[in-house]
Scaffold this active site. Structure first.
Site, mmCIF file in Angstrom:
data_model
loop_
_atom_site.group_PDB
_atom_site.id
_atom_site.type_symbol
_atom_site.label_atom_id
_atom_site.label_comp_id
_atom_site.label_asym_id
_atom_site.label_seq_id
_atom_site.Cartn_x
_atom_site.Cartn_y
_atom_site.Cartn_z
ATOM 1 N N GLU A 1 -32.976 33.747 -8.164
ATOM 2 C CA GLU A 1 -32.775 32.524 -7.411
ATOM 3 C C GLU A 1 -33.209 31.609 -8.627
ATOM 4 O O GLU A 1 -32.451 30.457 -8.837
ATOM 5 C CB GLU A 1 -33.782 32.158 -6.036
ATOM 6 C CG GLU A 1 -33.647 31.064 -5.739
ATOM 7 C CD GLU A 1 -32.386 30.647 -4.793
ATOM 8 O OE1 GLU A 1 -31.533 31.387 -4.784
ATOM 9 O OE2 GLU A 1 -32.475 29.488 -4.324
ATOM 10 N N THR B 1 -17.186 22.580 -2.168
ATOM 11 C CA THR B 1 -18.238 23.009 -2.644
ATOM 12 C C THR B 1 -18.533 24.284 -1.807
ATOM 13 O O THR B 1 -19.434 25.146 -2.349
ATOM 14 C CB THR B 1 -19.544 22.272 -2.855
ATOM 15 O OG1 THR B 1 -20.466 22.626 -3.777
ATOM 16 C CG2 THR B 1 -20.217 21.829 -1.510
#
Ligand SMILES: *[C@@H]1O[C@H](CO)[C@@H](O)[C@H](O)[C@H]1NC(C)=O
Ligand SMILES: *[C@@H]1O[C@H](CO)[C@@H](O)[C@H](O)[C@H]1NC(C)=O
Ligand SMILES: *[C@@H]1O[C@H](CO)[C@@H](O)[C@H](O)[C@H]1NC(C)=O
Ligand SMILES: *[C@@H]1O[C@H](CO)[C@@H](O)[C@H](O)[C@H]1NC(C)=O
Ligand SMILES: *[C@@H]1O[C@H](CO)[C@@H](O)[C@H](O)[C@H]1NC(C)=O
Ligand SMILES: *[C@@H]1O[C@H](CO)[C@@H](O)[C@H](O)[C@H]1NC(C)=O
Ligand SMILES: *[C@@H]1O[C@H](CO)[C@@H](O)[C@H](O)[C@H]1NC(C)=O
Length: 539
Positions: free
Chosen positions: A384, A522
């Site tokens: 992440e 997106t």
């Protein structure tokens, strides 16, 4: 150095092609090929079918245990209404089921969409998340079913108009978000009756990632209201104030904006979460319609040029890798994240759209580095958040990261060129997304291999119970435990990019030769271009 498989002479031809383009052709479809001949794409049916199988497993688990709720909790076979209880996974899966031509699932979702009650929800609504997942998912399905897939649906075809009607109903309820002194939307909305939260600020990405979906809705319905609302909000991002705070580098902005007066409140930003898709949509709007959104392209070019000039950073232990730093005013921070790894794909799309190989090449460099965040971990999946020490800034500069002290992190950094500061993986798509653009730009099958390896790692490590789950630590074999959550973007994005890169060429695929008919929002929902096809060479 290879951005196009057929060599540099074709790049030169491309530049000459642009130079001789005649402006009065703008309004017609221009069939001239700008740029080099398109790469040859090679489909691999074995791989494409494997991804389809993963989609089917995930759908079956969701349908059995969670539908019509938003998300599957795969470990406990439970559900969550984390997206207002309108069936987020079903709507996010819609365009993926369509491009996979999985008709049973398409029909299930198509029957479900007219039943969603978009007038009510008991929880707070995010304008941004609702726009990219629900509005984007519905508009994309409508564009696909009325475009390249027209005629493939039989008895359910009568339900197609309701998909657009539901998108309009949702947007009509959300419109109140823009009812502010400036027209900059409040990201928080509540229904029953529709009203805004009353936030005093909103962020760059949450303001600047509405314009594609809301403009498309206007173009499909013939009602300009929706697009004008989103464009008004965006106008404050295109001319950011106050200077110099709002724009520490040309085109690169701060993050938080005062809804009451349109002023930026800080000069901190990056290509990651909270800012990311504002930059992404600048070039995508130009691809969507270069006539109306030429000014957006100019801002993308400024942001891209500044990123190359000021943000490109190489780790001390791996100077071959290129990451983009973040900024706090003009001070750089050498940290990045999975979310930011869409940047390679966005630079490549910009390079293709503008016939500027320098952006394509830089994008391919970014793709290489984000790919490295996958191959270096124990699971083959990227983390992440990660950091590195910059090789240009003096190590003594307090804004540069000291490398990790001797130990496992130091050994990892020595080899990998980054160290992990948050090892979660929540089924994010961005690395696969950028690898997809790299393949579509070059036709180099190495990128298909990269995507396949990433897919296999994800398919193996995150599989649990009735689906696929977020994991806790990409650098522990097995992923360090499951967070019991299957995000809806698993369906919309991870599985779609994994599939498209291995599958046959099609109208919705990204093209390298100015024959695009779609641009992906997106959330990886393909949206049809304003005129139905790309208008190349428009300046
Ligand atoms: C397709 O992918 C499979 C699995 O990776 C591989 O074994 C096979 O060689 C590939 N086929 C072609 C024609 O590349
Ligand atoms: C439409 O009907 C044909 C022939 O029965 C079938 O093969 C196809 O799967 C159907 N399409 C859908 C979307 O149901
Ligand atoms: C919305 O749902 C809540 C909870 O079910 C209910 O109390 C309320 O009356 C509903 N409002 C509308 C406008 O449907
Ligand atoms: C936002 O703008 C309003 C109106 O100009 C002002 O009263 C308020 O103080 C501003 N908020 C911040 C945090 O600057
Ligand atoms: C950024 O610049 C502004 C205006 O000069 C200043 O108030 C703020 O403290 C700076 N922020 C940081 C993190 O240095
Ligand atoms: C430290 O880095 C910042 C940019 O990240 C730069 O503005 C500053 O001049 C550097 N300081 C030194 C002593 O190199
Ligand atoms: C993907 O995972 C599923 C189990 O979740 C498994 O059945 C399937 O074989 C895997 N696919 C590949 C290509 O390894």
């Amino acid at each position: 150095m290879m951005y196009y498989p057929l060599g540099t002479t074709n790049v030169l031809a491309a530049l000459l092609g642009v130079a001789s383009a005649s402006p009065h052709l703008r309004q017609q479809r221009d069939t001239t090929h700008y740029g080099p001949p398109p790469p040859r794409y090679v489909a691999n049916a074995t791989r494409a079918n494997a991804v389809k199988q993963t989609f089917q497993i995930s759908w079956d688990g969701y349908y059995k245990y969670a539908f019509p709720h938003d998300s599957l909790l795969p470990v406990t076979n439970g559900w969550s209404d984390d997206r207002n209880g309108w069936g987020a996974s079903a709507v996010d899966a819609f365009s993926t089921a369509l491009v996979m031509q999985n008709w049973p699932v398409v029909n299930e979702i198509l029957k479900f969409v007219p039943t969603i009650n978009f007038d009510n929800t008991t929880t707070d609504i995010s304008l941004f998340e609702t726009t990219i997942r629900y509005l984007g998912g519905l508009l994309s399905a409508y564009d696909l079913m009325t475009g390249p897939l027209l005629g493939t649906l039989n008895d359910t075809a009568d339900d197609i108009p309701s998909v657009l009607a539901q998108a309009k109903r949702l947007a009509d309820n959300l419109k109140v978000a823009f009812d502010t002194p400036t027209g900059i939307p409040d990201n928080g909305v509540r229904f029953g009756p529709p009203r805004r939260d009353g936030s005093t600020t909103n962020g760059l990405a949450t303001i600047g990632t509405l314009v594609l979906e809301w403009t498309r809705l206007s173009d499909l319905t013939g009602d300009p209201t929706y697009g004008l609302l989103a464009q008004k909000g965006e106008s404050y991002l295109l001319r950011p104030e106050p200077q110099p705070l709002a724009e520490p580098f040309p085109g690169l902005l701060g993050t938080n904006v005062n809804i009451s007066n349109g002023m930026f409140l800080d000069g901190s930003g990056g290509w990651g979460g909270g800012d990311d898709s504002f930059y992404e949509y600048l070039i995508k709007m130009f691809l969507y319609d270069p006539v109306r959104f030429a000014g957006y392209k100019d801002r993308w070019v400024e942001a891209a040029d500044s990123s190359i000039e000021f943000l490109a950073s190489h780790p001390t232990t791996r100077p071959d890798l290129t990451f983009l730093a973040m900024w706090d005013n003009t001070t750089l921070q050498f940290v990045s994240e999975h979310l930011a790894c869409f940047n390679g794909g966005n630079f490549i799309l910009g390079g293709l759209t503008l016939n500027e190989p320098k952006y394509t090449q830089f994008g391919l460099d970014l793709v290489d580095a984000c790919h490295e965040t996958y191959v270096q971990t124990a699971t083959g999946i990227g983390p992440e958040v990660f950091q590195w020490q910059d090789d240009k800034e003096p190590a003594t500069n307090s804004s540069n990261n000291p490398p990790p002290p001797a130990g496992a992190d130091a050994t990892f950094y020595e080899r990998a060129g980054f160290w992990i500061t948050n090892g979660n993986y929540v089924l994010r798509p961005e690395v696969l997304e950028s690898i997809y653009y790299a393949y579509r730009a070059t036709g180099d099958t190495k990128y298909q291999d990269w995507a396949w390896d990433a897919y296999l790692a994800i398919n193996t490590t995150t599989a649990v119970g009735s689906g696929y789950s977020s994991i806790n630590d990409v650098n522990q074999p097995g992923g360090g435990g499951f967070a019991n959550f299957q995000e809806s973007f698993w369906f919309a994005e991870v599985l779609k990019y994994s599939y498209l890169i291995q599958s046959e060429d099609a109208a919705w695929q990204v093209k390298a030769d100015h024959t695009n008919q779609f641009v992906f929002n997106t959330e990886c929902h393909p949206i049809r271009l304003a005129s139905g096809f790309e208008r190349p060479g428009y300046e």
